[in-house]
Design a protein around this motif. Structure first.
Motif, PDB file in Angstrom:
ATOM      1  N   ILE A   3       0.823  -1.208   0.000  1.00  0.00           N
ATOM      2  CA  ILE A   3       0.000   0.000   0.000  1.00  0.00           C
ATOM      3  C   ILE A   3       0.860   1.261   0.000  1.00  0.00           C
ATOM      4  N   ASN A   4       0.411   2.247  -0.750  1.00  0.00           N
ATOM      5  CA  ASN A   4       1.007   3.583  -0.740  1.00  0.00           C
ATOM      6  C   ASN A   4       0.299   4.360   0.378  1.00  0.00           C
ATOM      7  N   ARG A   5       0.837   4.254   1.586  1.00  0.00           N
ATOM      8  CA  ARG A   5       0.134   4.819   2.761  1.00  0.00           C
ATOM      9  C   ARG A   5       0.002   6.340   2.680  1.00  0.00           C
ATOM     10  N   ASP A   9      -3.582   8.175   2.944  1.00  0.00           N
ATOM     11  CA  ASP A   9      -3.895   9.202   3.936  1.00  0.00           C
ATOM     12  C   ASP A   9      -4.486  10.448   3.277  1.00  0.00           C
ATOM     13  N   THR A  10      -3.851  10.888   2.186  1.00  0.00           N
ATOM     14  CA  THR A  10      -4.305  12.099   1.493  1.00  0.00           C
ATOM     15  C   THR A  10      -5.731  11.935   0.971  1.00  0.00           C
ATOM     16  N   LEU A  11      -6.019  10.798   0.348  1.00  0.00           N
ATOM     17  CA  LEU A  11      -7.344  10.579  -0.227  1.00  0.00           C
ATOM     18  C   LEU A  11      -8.397  10.416   0.865  1.00  0.00           C
ATOM     19  N   MET A  12      -8.044   9.736   1.949  1.00  0.00           N
ATOM     20  CA  MET A  12      -9.000   9.586   3.050  1.00  0.00           C
ATOM     21  C   MET A  12      -9.290  10.937   3.694  1.00  0.00           C
ATOM     22  N   ASP A  13      -8.264  11.761   3.830  1.00  0.00           N
ATOM     23  CA  ASP A  13      -8.484  13.106   4.375  1.00  0.00           C
ATOM     24  C   ASP A  13      -9.390  13.924   3.459  1.00  0.00           C
ATOM     25  N   ARG A 154      -9.266   2.101  -5.734  1.00  0.00           N
ATOM     26  CA  ARG A 154      -8.607   2.193  -7.053  1.00  0.00           C
ATOM     27  C   ARG A 154      -7.765   3.459  -7.147  1.00  0.00           C
ATOM     28  N   ASP A 155      -8.282   4.548  -6.613  1.00  0.00           N
ATOM     29  CA  ASP A 155      -7.540   5.807  -6.636  1.00  0.00           C
ATOM     30  C   ASP A 155      -6.243   5.673  -5.840  1.00  0.00           C
ATOM     31  N   MET A 156      -6.307   5.008  -4.683  1.00  0.00           N
ATOM     32  CA  MET A 156      -5.089   4.750  -3.917  1.00  0.00           C
ATOM     33  C   MET A 156      -4.078   3.971  -4.754  1.00  0.00           C
ATOM     34  N   ARG A 157      -4.571   2.954  -5.464  1.00  0.00           N
ATOM     35  CA  ARG A 157      -3.690   2.022  -6.166  1.00  0.00           C
ATOM     36  C   ARG A 157      -3.070   2.613  -7.419  1.00  0.00           C
ATOM     37  N   MET A 158      -3.538   3.751  -7.884  1.00  0.00           N
ATOM     38  CA  MET A 158      -3.003   4.320  -9.124  1.00  0.00           C
ATOM     39  C   MET A 158      -1.519   4.646  -9.014  1.00  0.00           C
TER      40      MET A 158
END
Length: 390
Positions: A3-5, A9-13, A154-158
């Protein structure tokens, strides 16, 4: 860790998400690196729960009998917790209790219990499976807010991490090797149906998992042939193939011509090859996928194939199409740094032949890296062997 943590974090925020619950094998593996029988087809669920707050423990929730199974790679960085299906081996191979008493009785209860323990039972929770989210919400008395997570994940995984890129490079290599062996079989006289079976075997022998091969025999001035048809000089065979390595995929397209390509086939191939190379500066973070596709088409036209119609761009990773696509279907997306892309270049000239070329691309700042062999897109089948047309 896959995972790109920081991106997570940025997307969850950005969406105000307190915790993400993944429940498909792909996303459970991405968040946790956990991949055992329960999560990949044993008939139960292994879930991964990722809180935004790093001080709260992330967790894999799986059936108790699965807790001590051998792990792929280095296992998981998360805590592993069981729920009841039947008693069995505990974490680390230690014999578990011989009773399921005291364990959550299903995965819905396991998620609800975890959220209570972590103080997240009044949180904004993104569930990959909306139905699971509603079940957990009901168990908690309606106190959590349920949000969608499928495209968030999916956005995280890009944006790929180095650990992911190692797997993607291996997947590209194994796909390419299997394609080359399948083309060699065609050159030695195999039908496309036989070559298809060769691909499936070769990818597995190389340590990959074959996923699909779209193989199409085509005769100029006639059209598509049956897969078991004998091939004649001038016929063309297109390959569009995917094989996985450690769950990460690849997507590569190649074309073979039976015998030596004729001048018109060479002209169209060279236009595609040179135009593609000229288009690479358009592959940059911040560009819109549809704009890049248009630029590729225009570059190929400018280099001598005025009939070229369409290029297809999509991201690649744990899925064949690894970027968000709300509601299904293909959507335009913005290119981001450290993403992996595939670019389809199909073309049919009825009297000339059928071509399909496709490469795997990694965006690394201002640099475009092609993960597979950047040449060898066209193969001539001559005297029982393949010869690269560069």
């Amino acid at each position: 860790m896959l995972i790109n943590r920081p991106r997570a974090d940025t997307l969850m925020d950005s969406d105000g998400i307190d915790v993400v619950v993944a429940s498909t094998p792909i996303n459970t593996f991405y968040l946790s690196s956990w991949a055992t029988d329960a999560s990949w087809g044993f008939g139960d669920l292994a879930l991964a729960i990722l809180p935004r707050d790093h001080a709260r423990d992330a967790a894999v929730l799986t059936v108790e009998v699965d807790m001590g199974q051998p792990q792929q790679g280095q296992g998981t960085w998360m805590a592993v917790r069981g729920y009841a299906r039947k008693p069995g081996i505990g974490a680390g191979g230690v014999q578990g209790v011989l009773s399921a008493e005291g364990l959550p009785q299903n995965h819905q209860e396991a998620v609800a219990q975890y959220l209570r323990e972590m103080g997240l039972d009044r949180a904004r929770v993104a569930f990959e499976d909306r139905g699971l989210g509603l079940d957990v919400q009901a168990l908690l008395g309606g106190t959590i807010e349920v949000c969608p997570a499928r495209d968030l994940l999916r956005d995280m995984r890009m944006v790929k991490t180095p650990a992911e890129m190692a797997r993607m490079r291996a997947a590209a290599r194994k796909t390419e090797l299997a394609l080359e062996v399948a083309a060699e079989a065609v050159a030695a006289g195999a039908s496309c149906a036989e070559a298809e079976r060769v691909f499936w075997s070769a990818a597995a022998l190389a340590g990959g998992r074959p996923v699909f091969l779209l193989i199409t025999p085509y005769r100029p001035a006639f059209g598509r042939l049956p897969k078991n048809a004998p091939l004649l000089p001038g016929d063309m065979v297109t390959f569009d193939a995917t094989a996985e390595f450690d769950h990460y995929t690849s997507d590569i397209g190649r074309t073979a011509v039976i015998g030596e390509p004729n001048p018109e086939q060479l002209k169209r191939y060279n236009a595609t090859r040179l135009g593609w190379r000229a288009s690479l500066p358009h592959f940059r973070p911040g560009a819109l996928s549809t704009d890049v596709e248009k630029a590729v088409v225009e570059c190929i036209k400018d280099h001598g194939n005025s009939d070229f119609k369409a290029a297809g761009l999509h991201s690649v990773g744990l899925e064949h199409t690894d970027h968000p696509h709300p509601g299904g279907g293909m959507h335009a997306f913005e290119l981001v740094d450290n993403m992996v892309l595939s670019c389809d270049l199909p073309w049919i000239g009825p009297g000339i032949g059928k071509f399909h070329f496709e490469d795997i691309i990694y965006l690394d700042g201002e640099r475009v890296e092609i993960l597979n062999d950047a040449d060898g897109r066209l193969l001539a089948c001559i005297d029982g062997r393949t010869v690269r047309v560069d």
